[in-house]
Design an enzyme around this catalytic site. Sequence first.
Site, PDB file in Angstrom:
ATOM      1  N   CYS A  84       0.798  -1.226   0.000  1.00 16.35           N
ATOM      2  CA  CYS A  84       0.000   0.000   0.000  1.00 16.35           C
ATOM      3  C   CYS A  84       0.831   1.276   0.000  1.00 16.35           C
ATOM      4  O   CYS A  84       0.283   2.357   0.157  1.00 16.35           O
ATOM      5  CB  CYS A  84      -0.921   0.011   1.219  1.00 16.35           C
ATOM      6  SG  CYS A  84      -0.048  -0.102   2.800  1.00 16.35           S
ATOM      7  N   GLN A  85       2.147   1.205  -0.174  1.00 18.33           N
ATOM      8  CA  GLN A  85       2.959   2.419  -0.091  1.00 18.33           C
ATOM      9  C   GLN A  85       2.479   3.532  -1.014  1.00 18.33           C
ATOM     10  O   GLN A  85       2.456   4.703  -0.613  1.00 18.33           O
ATOM     11  CB  GLN A  85       4.435   2.105  -0.377  1.00 18.33           C
ATOM     12  CG  GLN A  85       5.142   1.384   0.741  1.00 18.33           C
ATOM     13  CD  GLN A  85       4.942  -0.116   0.676  1.00 18.33           C
ATOM     14  OE1 GLN A  85       4.157  -0.615  -0.119  1.00 18.33           O
ATOM     15  NE2 GLN A  85       5.647  -0.851   1.517  1.00 18.33           N
TER      16      GLN A  85
END
Length: 347
Positions: A84-85
């Site tokens: 999810c960065q």
Amino acid sequence: MGFPSSKIAAIDLFCGAGGLSLGLQQAGIDVVAGFDFDEACRFAYETNIGAEFVHADIAEVTPEQLVEAWGDAKVRLLAGCAPCQPFSSHRRGADTSEEKNWSLLRHFGRLVVATRPHHVTMENVVRLMRMPVFAEFVQTLRDSGYAVDYRTVHGPAFGLAQSRRRLILVASRVGVVRVPNPEPAATGTSVRDVIGGLPALRHGETDPDDALHKARRLTPLNLERIQASRPGGTWRDWPEELLAPCHRKSSGASFQAFYGRMEWDKPSPTITTQSFNFGTGRFGHPEQDRSLTLREAAMLQGFPRGYEFAPKGVAPALSTVGKLIGNAVPPPFGRAVGEVFIARTAA
């Protein structure tokens, strides 16, 4: 359409240390394999989940690999939490449009279309809902005949002692499914409930019976800071000489929780990959003058006390294990979702 005699077989993409897989197992689902690009996940995944760990880049995983892992299972679930960065709130304002990780959700969709599992689930950060790539993923599922539901969930409603909000999506091609929406849990949702019984430690100490219950050593300055901190307070409680440079700037109000103590009778803040570090959030122990241990962080994520992240006799690396814990899907989320599919499959 029911499968009363069939057990669901699940594959966990981006499986990490096994948080989602563990929750699915707790619900009664047979997890047959986990795929992840990070080899550091292998020990925790195979040791605790007991399923095959496949070290692979999801962008290069073929439909045939998934079909082989499912074997002759009559009911198949494809689960996962794409990294999810690019969507993280910690990167608000950054241009992430060219990052490779944007495409990982598309590869998830590619594998769904190619293998057509009966059920699909995905967990991710809330901000993903506002991104075009998420709308594209949902449309891909619907165009392939899946009923889709998604919404934001809050950890304490699932018995998680953590104020964590996440996006959960469920989909099925054999009937309508809904993201679980439980009432707030009455017990088990405070820091005290979860870690109050662990042995007390000083900073720099390790529990002789649990290498993961190790408190990071504080600098003399940070020791003074935590001693001056009160549960739920901020750096504004400190004397002037203890303030960090960021606190002295006009933007210091943005750092209210940094160097903070948790409160015993409330949920913890979101557990991150740096939750063992007093200076990166409200990760000070409620009453002991130290930061959280890796064991405490794992338990606040919903892992059982005995979950293994490193072989016995091997000192766990704070940064490596901290990443495994902070990036994990909390098992209570996985269990609640698994129960949804169990009910759908038996209907």
